[in-house]
Design an enzyme around this catalytic site. Structure first.
Site, PDB file in Angstrom:
ATOM      1  CE  LYS A   9      -7.543  -0.351   1.085  1.00 44.07           C
ATOM      2  NZ  LYS A   9      -7.766   0.766   1.997  1.00 44.07           N
ATOM      3  CG  HIS A  67      -4.015  -1.034  -1.875  1.00 47.64           C
ATOM      4  ND1 HIS A  67      -4.521   0.247  -1.925  1.00 47.64           N
ATOM      5  CD2 HIS A  67      -3.718  -1.267  -0.573  1.00 47.64           C
ATOM      6  CE1 HIS A  67      -4.504   0.772  -0.723  1.00 47.64           C
ATOM      7  NE2 HIS A  67      -4.024  -0.125   0.125  1.00 47.64           N
ATOM      8  CB  SER A  97      -0.951   0.000   1.188  1.00 48.87           C
ATOM      9  OG  SER A  97      -0.234  -0.170   2.395  1.00 48.87           O
TER      10      SER A  97
HETATM   11  C1  LIG Z   1      -3.182  -3.682   2.464  1.00 52.18           C
HETATM   12  C2  LIG Z   1      -4.330  -3.218   3.312  1.00 52.18           C
HETATM   13  N1  LIG Z   1      -5.009  -4.114   4.048  1.00 52.18           N
HETATM   14  C3  LIG Z   1      -6.035  -3.749   4.833  1.00 52.18           C
HETATM   15  C4  LIG Z   1      -6.452  -2.438   4.899  1.00 52.18           C
HETATM   16  C5  LIG Z   1      -7.590  -2.084   5.790  1.00 52.18           C
HETATM   17  O1  LIG Z   1      -8.765  -2.001   5.040  1.00 52.18           O
HETATM   18  P1  LIG Z   1      -9.977  -1.103   5.533  1.00 52.18           P
HETATM   19  O2  LIG Z   1      -9.670   0.323   5.146  1.00 52.18           O
HETATM   20  O3  LIG Z   1     -11.164  -1.649   4.826  1.00 52.18           O
HETATM   21  O4  LIG Z   1     -10.067  -1.252   7.019  1.00 52.18           O
HETATM   22  C6  LIG Z   1      -5.788  -1.460   4.132  1.00 52.18           C
HETATM   23  C7  LIG Z   1      -6.127  -0.043   4.106  1.00 52.18           C
HETATM   24  O5  LIG Z   1      -6.878   0.569   4.652  1.00 52.18           O
HETATM   25  C8  LIG Z   1      -4.697  -1.865   3.338  1.00 52.18           C
HETATM   26  O6  LIG Z   1      -4.022  -0.955   2.624  1.00 52.18           O
END
Ligand SMILES: Cc1ncc(COP(=O)(O)O)c(C=O)c1O
Length: 397
Positions: free
Chosen positions: A242, A211, A183
């Site tokens: 996303k 992502h 990310s």
């Molecule tokens: C790789 C990754 N996993 C999990 C999450 C968490 O997801 P959420 O925003 O739906 O809590 C994110 C970003 O927020 C992320 O970039």
């Protein structure tokens, strides 16, 4: 006593400020749109994860409104009476989309990762996690108490060394867990090698496609499907927040894993189910994403343009090969100054600093959207290059 707390908290806050690590919440309007409004000023938005630009899709908004007529809240957790028929239908659709036996919807990606990892891993297990995996993966592992082997980012030799070490220690079960798209760097995991090692060392594999969902794969299934490796994954995790433009997350895999989670996953069991409006919007966005070939193409074309234009101006884009395109700055204060100068030029792109990224790797993280205007991206590159020169990040324009 509370005075003691306040004093030490103030000391910490001052330290954050002195180290260029000060953070604040900035109120914007329409943060998922290609242009947002900040303090009444229209800005080009280069910071949203709404990659396909569908968060404002009329059909998704309408589905959300229609579903909301059932009530504002689900009223109970999933195992009580929060498992609405629409949730069941959505989970079947997700399993079909991911070509798995079964799927579960979670409140968000953070809850999915901490819940699943802490449910399946026990202190006698070993977990192998890329150093740049998302914080929610790290937190889930910590909660589980499993033996935590962190391998150097994308270093497959290091992963293999650690797998051997765990075998020597007589570890009972092994799990490899990785983001598929990282990310903060926008690079991708070496999934073919990871699958090879998973098979060689008889480990299970969990992937976080937060992502990659919507962005890669013939119907937006994710990077594993794109590479033809989805069948080798035991636990697929992804978010709807996303590229799907909505909210929530899923876990997909064989029924036995899903059944186990229904019995053990605390972030699924001890929380109220998502509201009907969110379920309605996810259901619609799942359809939209699968039909979004044109948007996916536009997204990748814009990303390729923006990344190579920044590289041509001398920026280090950290191995990015996706719509996440960082430029490495190093120092936190300088990254913040860069972001402030961008804002003066009506460009919204935030500085990412420790602890989100390792020490001295502060950066500006740009994210592309399928509906960004090409001309605006070209103008943005010129401004970014000029600021880069002014701040001594790059030598030439
Ligand atoms: C790789 C990754 N996993 C999990 C999450 C968490 O997801 P959420 O925003 O739906 O809590 C994110 C970003 O927020 C992320 O970039």
């Amino acid at each position: 006593m509370s005075q003691l707390w306040e004093q030490s908290i103030r000391v910490d806050l001052e330290r954050f400020a002195n180290e260029g690590l000060h953070r604040k919440l900035t109120a914007v309007k329409r943060g998922a749109s290609p242009y947002l409004t900040l303090q009444g000023r229209k800005m080009l938005n280069l910071s949203s994860n709404n990659y396909l630009g569908i968060a404002e899709h009329p059909a998704i908004i309408q589905a959300q409104i229609d579903a909301s007529l059932q009530g504002a809240g689900a009223g109970a957790s999933r195992l009580i009476v929060g498992h609405d028929l629409q949730v069941q239908e959505l989970e079947e659709a997700i399993a079909n989309f991911k070509h798995t036996e079964s799927a579960l919807v979670f409140a968000n990606g953070y809850m999915a990762n901490i819940g699943v990892l802490s449910a399946i891993l026990s202190p006698t297990d070993a977990v192998f996690s890329d150093r740049l995996n998302h914080a929610s993966i790290v937190d889930g592992i910590r909660l589980s108490g499993a033996k935590h082997f962190r391998y150097r980012h994308n270093d497959m030799n290091h992963l293999e060394t650690l797998l051997c070490k765990a075998d020597e220690q007589g570890v009972r079960r092994k799990l490899i867990v990785t983001d598929t798209v990282f990310s903060m760097d926008g690079d991708v995991a070496n999934l073919s090698k990871i699958v090879e090692l998973k098979k060689k060392y008889k480990a299970a594999l969990m992937v976080d496609e937060a992502h990659a969902g919507g962005v890669f794969g013939p119907r937006g299934e994710g990077l594993c499907e794109h590479l033809g490796l989805a069948v080798d994954v035991d636990i697929h995790m992804g978010t709807f927040s996303k590229a799907f433009g909505s909210y929530g997350a899923y876990i997909a895999g064989k029924r036995v894993w899903i059944d186990y989670l229904i019995h053990t996953c605390r972030s699924l069991i001890y929380t109220t189910a998502l509201p009907p409006a969110t379920i309605g919007s996810i259901r619609k966005s799942l359809d939209c994403v699968q039909e979004a070939d044109g948007l996916r193409l536009a997204l990748h074309e814009k990303s390729d343009y923006f990344r190579s234009a920044l590289q041509a101006r001398g920026f280090n884009t950290c191995g990015s090969s996706t719509p996440i395109i960082p430029i490495l700055i190093g120092d936190g204060a300088k990254a913040l100054a860069f972001s402030q100068k961008l804002a003066e030029h009506h460009i919204m792109a935030v500085a990412i600093r420790p602890p989100t990224v390792p020490h001295q790797t502060s950066r500006i993280r740009f994210t592309m959207m399928a509906n960004h205007e090409q001309a605006m991206l070209e103008q943005a590159v010129d401004k970014i290059a000029a600021i880069g020169k002014e701040l001594g990040v790059v030598r030439h324009v």
